[in-house]
Write an enzyme that holds these catalytic residues in place. Sequence first.
Site, short mmCIF file in Angstrom:
data_model
loop_
_atom_site.label_atom_id
_atom_site.label_comp_id
_atom_site.label_asym_id
_atom_site.label_seq_id
_atom_site.Cartn_x
_atom_site.Cartn_y
_atom_site.Cartn_z
CB SER A 166 -2.68 14.52 26.04
OG SER A 166 -1.99 15.76 26.39
CE1 TYR A 176 -1.90 12.73 31.12
CE2 TYR A 176 -0.81 14.58 29.81
CZ TYR A 176 -1.97 13.88 30.36
OH TYR A 176 -3.15 14.37 29.87
#
Length: 266
Positions: A146, A159
Amino acid sequence: MVRNRSLEGKTVIVTGASMGIGRHMVRECARLGAHTIIIARSTDKLERLRSEILMQYDVAVDSFTLDMGDRNALRQTFETIKWQYPKIDVLINNAGFGVFTQFEEMRFEDIEHMFAVNVLGMMTATRMILPKMRQQGDGHVINVASMAGKVATPKSIVYSASKAAVLSFTNGLRSEVRKQGIRVTAVNLGPVKTNFFKTADPEGNYVKSVERWMLEPEAVAEKVIAVIGRKKREINLPFSMNAGAKLYQLFPGAVDTFAGRIINKK
C-alpha cells in the site's frame, strides 16, 4: 482484441480472492487462460466467483476457504495445494484489511489480527510456495502492499506499519531469490473503490476526503496481472500519491507541515 497468451496453462494462486481487487485479478487471469486457485474466508462468495469463471471461460478454477490469519489452517491448506498441483507459477498475496482509528483507541485484538493477516499470513503463504518455485527454477510472487506503507498517516498508523512490513519483506525477498529465477513485485496502491473501507472507515469520512483519487479495481487488476512474468520491482498507483510519497521521503518535515490538513482528514 488479440488474446495475451502469456498466462495460458499457468497456475495462479490469489488470496483475498472473493471481493474487490482480488476478484477482478482472478477474472483477468481466467480471461488470459490461467488455472486459478482462489482463496478467501467466504465459501459462498468463492463458489459464486468459481461458477462465474467456469461459465465464462474455458479454464480450471479451484477454491479453498481459509482465514489467512489462522496460521495452522493456512499451513494445512497450502500443504494440500503444494501436493495437489505439480506447478505453481504465480502467488498473489492480496488478502488484507485495515482499521482506521486513533492508536490509543484501537483494540489490541484488531492490531494482532491485522498483523496476522497482512504480514504473517503473507509470509507464511510465501514460505510454503517458495520451495516449489525454487525447484521449478521459475515463479512470481506478487505482494499487495500500500502507499500507506510508504507514508503513515493519522488513524491508519497500525495498518501503515503492517504494509510497511509487507513492502520491506518484499524488497528483501526479491534480493534473496533473484538468482533462483523467481520474480518478486510489490503493489503499492492508494485508495481503491472496494468494500475495504466498510471495515477501515465505517463512518465514511476518509472516503469523502480522498474520493477524487480513488482507483477503479478493474483497472488496478489489469495492471497487476500485466506484470506477471516480468521483472517489475513495484507497481505504484495513483501517480499523484506515488509522487507525494517520493516527496515525503526527500522532505518529510516539510510535507508534515504543509500537507497536515490533507493528511488529518480521516
